[in-house]
Design a protein around this motif. Sequence first.
Motif, PDB file in Angstrom:
ATOM      1  N   TYR A  57      -1.063 -10.406 -31.918  1.00 22.13           N
ATOM      2  CA  TYR A  57      -2.397 -10.025 -31.219  1.00 22.13           C
ATOM      3  C   TYR A  57      -2.207 -10.092 -29.974  1.00 22.13           C
ATOM      4  O   TYR A  57      -1.608 -10.944 -29.353  1.00 22.13           O
ATOM      5  N   THR A  58      -2.951  -9.052 -29.029  1.00 22.41           N
ATOM      6  CA  THR A  58      -2.826  -9.337 -27.542  1.00 22.41           C
ATOM      7  C   THR A  58      -4.401  -9.469 -27.116  1.00 22.41           C
ATOM      8  O   THR A  58      -5.041  -8.936 -27.806  1.00 22.41           O
ATOM      9  N   LEU A  59      -4.543 -10.134 -26.104  1.00 19.16           N
ATOM     10  CA  LEU A  59      -5.669 -10.218 -25.329  1.00 19.16           C
ATOM     11  C   LEU A  59      -5.778  -9.790 -23.747  1.00 19.16           C
ATOM     12  O   LEU A  59      -4.864 -10.074 -23.336  1.00 19.16           O
ATOM     13  N   ASN A  60      -6.902  -8.930 -23.716  1.00 19.87           N
ATOM     14  CA  ASN A  60      -6.782  -8.545 -22.291  1.00 19.87           C
ATOM     15  C   ASN A  60      -7.205  -9.665 -21.270  1.00 19.87           C
ATOM     16  O   ASN A  60      -7.180 -10.827 -21.787  1.00 19.87           O
ATOM     17  N   GLU A  61      -7.466  -9.470 -20.236  1.00 18.38           N
ATOM     18  CA  GLU A  61      -7.518 -10.569 -19.021  1.00 18.38           C
ATOM     19  C   GLU A  61      -8.740 -11.522 -19.493  1.00 18.38           C
ATOM     20  O   GLU A  61      -8.654 -12.625 -19.454  1.00 18.38           O
ATOM     21  N   THR A  62      -9.855 -10.882 -19.871  1.00 16.18           N
ATOM     22  CA  THR A  62     -11.132 -11.626 -20.192  1.00 16.18           C
ATOM     23  C   THR A  62     -10.712 -12.462 -21.470  1.00 16.18           C
ATOM     24  O   THR A  62     -11.185 -13.597 -21.509  1.00 16.18           O
ATOM     25  N   GLY A  63     -10.236 -11.896 -22.303  1.00 17.19           N
ATOM     26  CA  GLY A  63      -9.926 -12.706 -23.741  1.00 17.19           C
ATOM     27  C   GLY A  63      -8.905 -13.667 -23.370  1.00 17.19           C
ATOM     28  O   GLY A  63      -9.074 -14.713 -24.007  1.00 17.19           O
ATOM     29  N   CYS A  64      -8.180 -13.371 -22.682  1.00 16.78           N
ATOM     30  CA  CYS A  64      -6.863 -14.432 -22.118  1.00 16.78           C
ATOM     31  C   CYS A  64      -7.674 -15.718 -21.466  1.00 16.78           C
ATOM     32  O   CYS A  64      -7.611 -16.985 -21.854  1.00 16.78           O
ATOM     33  N   PHE A  65      -8.576 -15.320 -20.844  1.00 19.06           N
ATOM     34  CA  PHE A  65      -9.304 -16.450 -19.928  1.00 19.06           C
ATOM     35  C   PHE A  65     -10.325 -17.190 -20.897  1.00 19.06           C
ATOM     36  O   PHE A  65     -10.367 -18.489 -20.820  1.00 19.06           O
ATOM     37  N   ILE A  66     -10.858 -16.425 -21.970  1.00 23.87           N
ATOM     38  CA  ILE A  66     -11.701 -17.168 -22.922  1.00 23.87           C
ATOM     39  C   ILE A  66     -10.783 -17.996 -23.871  1.00 23.87           C
ATOM     40  O   ILE A  66     -10.976 -19.338 -24.188  1.00 23.87           O
ATOM     41  N   TRP A  67      -9.511 -17.561 -24.421  1.00 26.34           N
ATOM     42  CA  TRP A  67      -8.796 -18.113 -25.286  1.00 26.34           C
ATOM     43  C   TRP A  67      -8.230 -19.590 -24.421  1.00 26.34           C
ATOM     44  O   TRP A  67      -7.993 -20.475 -24.998  1.00 26.34           O
ATOM     45  N   GLN A  68      -7.639 -19.440 -23.110  1.00 23.53           N
ATOM     46  CA  GLN A  68      -7.435 -20.511 -22.452  1.00 23.53           C
ATOM     47  C   GLN A  68      -8.626 -21.766 -22.385  1.00 23.53           C
ATOM     48  O   GLN A  68      -8.070 -22.687 -22.627  1.00 23.53           O
ATOM     49  N   ARG A  69      -9.492 -21.274 -22.298  1.00 27.46           N
ATOM     50  CA  ARG A  69     -10.752 -22.254 -22.206  1.00 27.46           C
ATOM     51  C   ARG A  69     -11.223 -23.066 -23.947  1.00 27.46           C
ATOM     52  O   ARG A  69     -11.178 -24.165 -24.151  1.00 27.46           O
ATOM     53  N   LEU A  70     -10.828 -22.074 -24.992  1.00 29.16           N
ATOM     54  CA  LEU A  70     -10.804 -22.546 -26.136  1.00 29.16           C
ATOM     55  C   LEU A  70      -9.830 -23.667 -26.221  1.00 29.16           C
ATOM     56  O   LEU A  70      -9.830 -24.752 -26.836  1.00 29.16           O
ATOM     57  N   GLU A  71      -8.506 -23.367 -25.714  1.00 29.14           N
ATOM     58  CA  GLU A  71      -7.365 -24.192 -26.003  1.00 29.14           C
ATOM     59  C   GLU A  71      -7.722 -25.458 -25.097  1.00 29.14           C
ATOM     60  O   GLU A  71      -7.279 -26.612 -25.667  1.00 29.14           O
ATOM     61  N   GLN A  72      -8.541 -25.387 -24.135  1.00 25.41           N
ATOM     62  CA  GLN A  72      -8.845 -26.614 -23.209  1.00 25.41           C
ATOM     63  C   GLN A  72      -9.992 -27.452 -23.975  1.00 25.41           C
ATOM     64  O   GLN A  72     -10.239 -28.523 -23.490  1.00 25.41           O
ATOM     65  N   GLY A  73     -10.751 -26.920 -25.090  1.00 22.43           N
ATOM     66  CA  GLY A  73     -11.687 -27.640 -25.807  1.00 22.43           C
ATOM     67  C   GLY A  73     -12.997 -27.452 -24.973  1.00 22.43           C
ATOM     68  O   GLY A  73     -13.971 -28.300 -25.415  1.00 22.43           O
ATOM     69  N   GLN A  74     -13.292 -26.328 -24.216  1.00 22.71           N
ATOM     70  CA  GLN A  74     -14.485 -26.229 -23.577  1.00 22.71           C
ATOM     71  C   GLN A  74     -15.578 -25.612 -24.531  1.00 22.71           C
ATOM     72  O   GLN A  74     -15.040 -25.250 -25.591  1.00 22.71           O
ATOM     73  N   THR A  75     -16.740 -26.131 -24.470  1.00 24.88           N
ATOM     74  CA  THR A  75     -17.932 -25.489 -25.181  1.00 24.88           C
ATOM     75  C   THR A  75     -17.964 -24.074 -24.876  1.00 24.88           C
ATOM     76  O   THR A  75     -17.781 -23.509 -24.025  1.00 24.88           O
ATOM     77  N   LEU A  76     -18.672 -23.239 -25.954  1.00 24.07           N
ATOM     78  CA  LEU A  76     -19.179 -22.075 -25.441  1.00 24.07           C
ATOM     79  C   LEU A  76     -20.015 -21.981 -24.342  1.00 24.07           C
ATOM     80  O   LEU A  76     -19.912 -21.053 -23.586  1.00 24.07           O
ATOM     81  N   GLY A  77     -21.000 -22.930 -23.836  1.00 19.59           N
ATOM     82  CA  GLY A  77     -21.764 -22.989 -22.605  1.00 19.59           C
ATOM     83  C   GLY A  77     -20.863 -23.174 -21.519  1.00 19.59           C
ATOM     84  O   GLY A  77     -20.967 -22.347 -20.501  1.00 19.59           O
ATOM     85  N   GLU A  78     -19.818 -23.910 -21.657  1.00 19.05           N
ATOM     86  CA  GLU A  78     -19.037 -24.269 -20.481  1.00 19.05           C
ATOM     87  C   GLU A  78     -18.079 -22.423 -20.202  1.00 19.05           C
ATOM     88  O   GLU A  78     -17.934 -22.391 -19.201  1.00 19.05           O
ATOM     89  N   ILE A  79     -17.655 -22.120 -21.325  1.00 14.17           N
ATOM     90  CA  ILE A  79     -16.937 -21.070 -21.205  1.00 14.17           C
ATOM     91  C   ILE A  79     -17.905 -19.903 -20.492  1.00 14.17           C
ATOM     92  O   ILE A  79     -17.506 -18.905 -19.811  1.00 14.17           O
ATOM     93  N   ARG A  80     -19.048 -19.435 -21.113  1.00 16.31           N
ATOM     94  CA  ARG A  80     -19.878 -18.546 -20.425  1.00 16.31           C
ATOM     95  C   ARG A  80     -20.153 -18.791 -19.181  1.00 16.31           C
ATOM     96  O   ARG A  80     -20.346 -17.900 -18.381  1.00 16.31           O
TER      97      ARG A  80
END
Length: 104
Positions: free
Chosen positions: A43-66
């Motif tokens: 699968y490929t993720l664009n810039e925004t998707g990559c930004f979100i994915w990296q934060r999921l990997e860091q364990g951030q909450t959805l609120g922090e990612i938003r």
Amino acid sequence: MTQTDQDLAAFDRTTRITPDPEVIATTLEEEAVLLHMSTQHYYTLNETGCFIWQRLEQGQTLGEIRAAIEERYDVTPEQAARSVAELVAELRQEHLITIPGLPT
């Protein structure tokens, strides 16, 4: 109510979603490539998707990612929430993430 709206309503700002342990990710410039080891699908993720994915990997909450999306891309809270919800719905459909309390 669309599926994305339902997905958005199902999570609150403290929800912490994690990448599935079977997924390997690598970043190439401002995109990400994901490989699900069990299915061997890429699968490929664009810039925004990559930004979100990296934060999921860091364990951030959805609120922090938003909040990070709002700041980085200068968008409204609603636009940021929708971007996160849409990607989470797609990642969940492809079994690329684990959501607490929901079956994979």
